[in-house]
Enzyme design. Sequence first.
Site, PDB file in Angstrom:
ATOM      1  N   ASN A  90     -29.488 -47.366 -18.693  1.00  0.00           N
ATOM      2  CA  ASN A  90     -29.704 -48.403 -17.689  1.00  0.00           C
ATOM      3  C   ASN A  90     -30.808 -47.981 -16.734  1.00  0.00           C
ATOM      4  O   ASN A  90     -30.955 -46.795 -16.423  1.00  0.00           O
ATOM      5  CB  ASN A  90     -28.420 -48.630 -16.890  1.00  0.00           C
ATOM      6  CG  ASN A  90     -27.270 -49.048 -17.779  1.00  0.00           C
ATOM      7  OD1 ASN A  90     -27.449 -49.839 -18.698  1.00  0.00           O
ATOM      8  ND2 ASN A  90     -26.083 -48.509 -17.534  1.00  0.00           N
ATOM      9  N   HIS A 103     -30.447 -41.097 -17.591  1.00  0.00           N
ATOM     10  CA  HIS A 103     -29.345 -40.650 -18.448  1.00  0.00           C
ATOM     11  C   HIS A 103     -29.158 -41.616 -19.605  1.00  0.00           C
ATOM     12  O   HIS A 103     -29.473 -42.802 -19.501  1.00  0.00           O
ATOM     13  CB  HIS A 103     -28.042 -40.498 -17.668  1.00  0.00           C
ATOM     14  CG  HIS A 103     -27.643 -41.713 -16.892  1.00  0.00           C
ATOM     15  ND1 HIS A 103     -28.190 -42.027 -15.665  1.00  0.00           N
ATOM     16  CD2 HIS A 103     -26.744 -42.696 -17.161  1.00  0.00           C
ATOM     17  CE1 HIS A 103     -27.656 -43.138 -15.214  1.00  0.00           C
ATOM     18  NE2 HIS A 103     -26.774 -43.589 -16.108  1.00  0.00           N
TER      19      HIS A 103
HETATM   20  P1  AMP Z   1     -25.217 -45.988 -14.796  1.00  0.00           P
HETATM   21  O1  AMP Z   1     -24.537 -47.236 -14.327  1.00  0.00           O
HETATM   22  O2  AMP Z   1     -25.943 -46.169 -16.095  1.00  0.00           O
HETATM   23  O3  AMP Z   1     -26.070 -45.380 -13.713  1.00  0.00           O
HETATM   24  O4  AMP Z   1     -24.045 -44.965 -15.140  1.00  0.00           O
HETATM   25  C1  AMP Z   1     -23.613 -43.950 -14.294  1.00  0.00           C
HETATM   26  C2  AMP Z   1     -22.384 -43.356 -14.935  1.00  0.00           C
HETATM   27  O5  AMP Z   1     -22.116 -42.127 -14.290  1.00  0.00           O
HETATM   28  C3  AMP Z   1     -21.117 -44.204 -14.817  1.00  0.00           C
HETATM   29  O6  AMP Z   1     -20.621 -44.500 -16.140  1.00  0.00           O
HETATM   30  C4  AMP Z   1     -20.160 -43.320 -14.020  1.00  0.00           C
HETATM   31  O7  AMP Z   1     -18.815 -43.429 -14.451  1.00  0.00           O
HETATM   32  C5  AMP Z   1     -20.730 -41.937 -14.282  1.00  0.00           C
HETATM   33  N1  AMP Z   1     -20.432 -40.925 -13.266  1.00  0.00           N
HETATM   34  C6  AMP Z   1     -20.563 -41.053 -11.922  1.00  0.00           C
HETATM   35  N2  AMP Z   1     -20.233 -39.907 -11.310  1.00  0.00           N
HETATM   36  C7  AMP Z   1     -19.906 -39.027 -12.301  1.00  0.00           C
HETATM   37  C8  AMP Z   1     -19.478 -37.667 -12.323  1.00  0.00           C
HETATM   38  N3  AMP Z   1     -19.324 -36.957 -11.189  1.00  0.00           N
HETATM   39  N4  AMP Z   1     -19.210 -37.078 -13.514  1.00  0.00           N
HETATM   40  C9  AMP Z   1     -19.367 -37.786 -14.662  1.00  0.00           C
HETATM   41  N5  AMP Z   1     -19.775 -39.067 -14.711  1.00  0.00           N
HETATM   42  C10 AMP Z   1     -20.031 -39.684 -13.545  1.00  0.00           C
END
Ligand code: AMP
Length: 116
Positions: A90, A103
């Site tokens: 995203n 990511h």
């Molecule tokens: P996005 O919406 O593509 O930016 O996805 C961010 C992702 O990061 C989401 O699926 C969250 O659940 C994940 N996320 C946020 N904080 C953490 C964390 N501390 N450890 C692992 N995943 C996380």
Amino acid sequence: MYDENNIFAKILRKEIPCNIVYEDDTSLFFYDINPLFKIHVLGIPKIACKDYSDFIEKSDSSLRSQFFENIKIVINKLDISKSGYRLVSNSGTDGGQEVPHFHVHILGGEKISAIK
Ligand code: AMP
């Protein structure tokens, strides 16, 4: 401008723990804290870049190829090569990005429905 205090930057600096699937000099792969599917792993390169476009601008071809080869290693480790998987990245407001460090989501372990 890259936000040095985003949560993945903190994970890379080991200020916040994560559940690691695979790591090398170039990138880190770890389980999503809030999995949307049976398998939900995130992969991040170890450079300051906020999304895919920024990653391409700031990385050299060696880092790029290693990152994408590592995705394949993780897919094999998760044993989802045969059953299938979805890769998602995203970006920005329209892309629904929450964490501003580039990511890739590696999703699998069950049938994933259509995007729309
Ligand atoms: P996005 O919406 O593509 O930016 O996805 C961010 C992702 O990061 C989401 O699926 C969250 O659940 C994940 N996320 C946020 N904080 C953490 C964390 N501390 N450890 C692992 N995943 C996380």
